[in-house]
Design a protein around this motif. Structure first.
Motif: not given
Length: 397
Positions: A33-38, A295-297, A364-367, A372-373
């Motif tokens: 959830n931290i910007p740029f962490f991924v 297939g949905t979250h 991780a990139q998709e999350n 909001g995910q």
């Protein structure tokens, strides 16, 4: 009528997580959830692996354990059986990506067939899954999709790719296991769509075995479904679709802009949601012809589907409608609809740690890219931690 607050029960959503599992999940989603962490951690992870730093044990204890079921098929068994105690099924996915040799592709096909055989002996495993580019080079799928002329060598390569997927589909029928075929980038997808269509025409006679995947951030998918539905009705075979929103949006838009063609992607998330829900609704309205894996979250889409099934008198455990989420995500959907006797299922990746790192990075990139995910996951995990902490305080008092 189902309660609109069906997804808010964190006690049941995380019923299989002990306190250590909960803390690990909180840590991982907090980091994502931290910007740029991924993006920064992705570069660091690839660099560490390239110089052979001994970080695999750390990966296995953290992100691997969050999103994967184990390194081998056998390692996943305890988890599969544990989830099934809560009416949650599994789809085993050998999530090794980035292979390029014919030997690797043959091995991948053999592995898929072994998984199908294994699934046929376990009621917990109604589906298997195959990724087209796991069975042949991306460039060949791309050339066939573009209807480019293949060299003799490429023609032989394409024949082998088709043969691998046919062998997998034949095994699915033989061992009575449904087969989900993944969707990928639009510029290779036409070849995959055409091959899936032929497989459905051949194998989906009395029962639906083969499911093609529709990425509904593509604005043309509903018209595609309607077109081949008409053909299937006239030629007496069933369709199977797994519907998802899609995983390559940034790549698709970037390529379309660079090459100067209209993007195949819907203009925004709202348009994608409308397209997904419309495609889902069309399939449910034609359930006698189309089997569906949703297939949905997304909670809204899930509730809409459940509500539509109730209104049409379709039992929530009807084998023609399944609801799937990725392992390690959206337990508040999976476990709470399983409690209502819906067909709930987790996609459960496995494979050697070093080989599934590309999958983990993509996860991780998709999350982090889906608005909001990660925040929703975090909020629910924190709510459950607070609930447990409150119970602990009460016990002390």
């Amino acid at each position: 009528m189902l309660d609109t607050k069906i997804f808010n029960d964190t006690k049941h959503a995380f019923i299989l997580k002990d306190d250590d599992d909960l803390k690990r999940s909180l840590f991982i989603f907090s980091m994502m959830n931290i910007p740029f962490f991924v993006p920064i951690s992705t570069v660091a992870l690839n660099a560490a692996l390239s110089i052979k730093l001994p970080i695999q044990p750390l990966i296995k204890k953290t992100i691997f354990k969050q999103f994967c079921g184990g390194e081998t098929q056998e390692e996943t068994l305890p988890l599969i059986k544990l989830m099934y105690t809560k009416n949650v099924h599994s789809v085993l996915d050998y999530s090794v990506e980035g292979k390029e040799t014919e030997e690797d592709f043959d091995k991948a096909a053999d592995t898929k067939i072994e998984i199908i055989k294994f699934a046929s002996t376990a009621k917990e495993l109604p589906f298997a899954v195959a990724k087209p580019t796991g069975l042949g080079r991306f460039e060949i799928w791309e050339k066939v999709s573009a209807e480019a002329v293949l060299t003799d060598k490429e023609t032989e390569e394409w024949d082998r790719i088709q043969a691998r997927l046919y062998r997998i589909a034949e095994a699915a029928v033989k061992y009575d296991t449904k087969l989900l075929i993944d969707a990928e980038e639009s510029w290779m997808q036409k070849a995959a769509d055409d091959l899936c269509f032929r497989l459905m025409q051949e194998f989906n006679k009395e029962k639906t075995y083969v499911y093609n995947t529709l990425q509904c951030y593509r604005w043309d998918r509903l018209s595609y479904v309607k077109e081949i539905h008409e053909y299937a009705q006239a030629n007496n075979f069933r369709l199977g679709f797994k519907i998802v929103r899609g995983a390559y949006m940034e790549k698709e838009n970037k390529r379309a802009k660079k090459m100067g063609y209209p993007t195949p992607i819907c203009e925004d998330k709202e348009a994608t949601d409308v397209n997904f829900n419309a495609t889902m609704g069309y399939c449910i309205n034609n359930i006698d012809d189309i089997s569906l894996f949703i297939g949905t979250h997304n909670e809204v889409s899930t509730y809409m589907a459940l509500q539509s099934m109730e209104q049409k008198g379709i039992p929530l455990d009807d084998d023609r409608v399944w609801f799937g989420q990725l392992y390690g995500m959206s337990d508040h959907i999976t476990y709470n609809i399983a409690k209502e006797n819906s067909n709930a299922i987790k996609l459960l990746p496995f494979g050697p740690v070093k080989d599934v790192v590309p999958y983990l990075i993509r996860r991780a990139q998709e999350n982090s890219s889906v608005q909001g995910q990660t925040g929703r996951e975090l909020a629910l995990l924190r709510e459950e931690k607070d609930r447990r902490d409150g119970q602990y305080v009460k016990r002390i008092e």
